[in-house]
Each structure stands twice: as C-alpha cells, then as structure tokens.
Design a protein around this motif. Sequence first.
Motif, mmCIF file in Angstrom:
data_model
loop_
_atom_site.group_PDB
_atom_site.id
_atom_site.type_symbol
_atom_site.label_atom_id
_atom_site.label_comp_id
_atom_site.label_asym_id
_atom_site.label_seq_id
_atom_site.Cartn_x
_atom_site.Cartn_y
_atom_site.Cartn_z
ATOM 1 N N GLU A 165 -5.372 0.788 -1.234
ATOM 2 C CA GLU A 165 -4.485 -0.359 -1.636
ATOM 3 C C GLU A 165 -5.023 -1.318 -2.728
ATOM 4 O OE1 GLU A 165 -3.187 -1.717 2.168
ATOM 5 O OE2 GLU A 165 -1.608 0.099 2.146
ATOM 6 N N LYS A 169 -3.890 -2.153 -6.242
ATOM 7 C CA LYS A 169 -3.321 -3.709 -6.709
ATOM 8 C C LYS A 169 -4.321 -3.987 -8.314
ATOM 9 C CE LYS A 169 -1.925 -6.440 -3.247
ATOM 10 N NZ LYS A 169 -2.188 -7.487 -2.302
ATOM 11 N N LYS A 172 -3.027 -2.355 -11.114
ATOM 12 C CA LYS A 172 -1.652 -2.776 -11.707
ATOM 13 C C LYS A 172 -2.033 -4.139 -12.400
ATOM 14 C CE LYS A 172 1.238 -0.727 -8.251
ATOM 15 N NZ LYS A 172 2.396 -1.075 -7.342
ATOM 16 N N HIS A 173 -2.892 -5.099 -11.996
ATOM 17 C CA HIS A 173 -3.207 -6.270 -12.576
ATOM 18 C C HIS A 173 -3.813 -6.194 -13.743
ATOM 19 C CE1 HIS A 173 -2.199 -7.879 -8.493
ATOM 20 N NE2 HIS A 173 -2.096 -8.913 -9.215
#
Length: 175
Positions: A165, A169, A172-173
């Motif tokens: 996870e 994340k 995505k950032h």
Amino acid sequence: MQLLHLMDFYNELIIKQDYFECHEIMEEAWKSKPMFTKKDAEVFLILLATGEYHYRRQNITGAVKSYGRALRLYRENDYDLASLGVTDDLIGMMHRRLARMPDAAFTPMPFPLTDRMWRALHQEYAGGMTYEAFRKDLEYRFVSDEAIVHKHRLRDRSDVIREREAAIKKRKHQR
C-alpha cells in the motif's frame, strides 16, 4: 555458498519439511550476495523448495512449473551440486519425481545429500542421536502439520500488505 545457509536450508527442507521457510532462507542468502542473478544456484534451490511446497499442497501445476524451471536452470548452468551439499543423483530424482507428480501422491523426497552435509546436519540438529539413528529417523519423516503445509496462507501478511500500500501511494504521489 556458505555452509551455514545450506545447513539452515536443509534443516527446513529435510528435518522440519517446512518448504516455505527453506525458500525464504535461500532467497535471503541469494539476495544478500553483492551480485546476484536469476541464474544463480540459490534460485535452483529456491525452485526445488517451491516445487515441494506446491506438490505437498496438491498444486500439481505449480509443482511441475517450479520443477521444470529448476531443471532448466540446472541444464543451462550445470551447477556444482556437491558445493550445494547434494550428490549428482538429485537431478535424476527430480526428473523421475516430475514425471510422477500428476499421478502419485506426495511423499517427502529422500534428498541425496553429500556425506559432508549429512554429518554437518547431524552435528547441528541431531540432539544427541547417533548418526545412524538420525539418518534412519529422517528416512521415514513425513511432516503433515497444517501450519507448515499451508504456511503461506496462514501467516500474518499485514506487513507485506502495508508495504504494498505504501509503494502504491508513493507511485501515485510521484505522478
């Protein structure tokens, strides 16, 4: 490859018959090398353990795939089996086991360790047994503990899930 890694691997493979754990031990040994590739002998041993894990769980497709990849690696790289603690008999045994997998129920494989490896295992793990009693005990050992047989499904994977996870994340950032 270090004797200690091999002893830990064979302790899990033969004595405890925890094929998942011996895969983990060998993967750690492999990845701790300064340089490693998917052609290394450690990968051959990882695939052998993975094949045993799948075969015992009756995942014949997974077992056949793992054994096939291990044998292909051996054919392409001709590993020094004695340096891995096994005799040349292993390859023939693996071919015969692979051929019988679809029709034969799992039984633990009598791995053909070198005398040096058997003696090292005896010294470390026999708990006072004579060498002969140790070898005889292992000849008929068949571990069927559900916690070992289905280890990858029963273990706590929360750390793996958290890491996955966090990686998602992070990606995505970065976009």
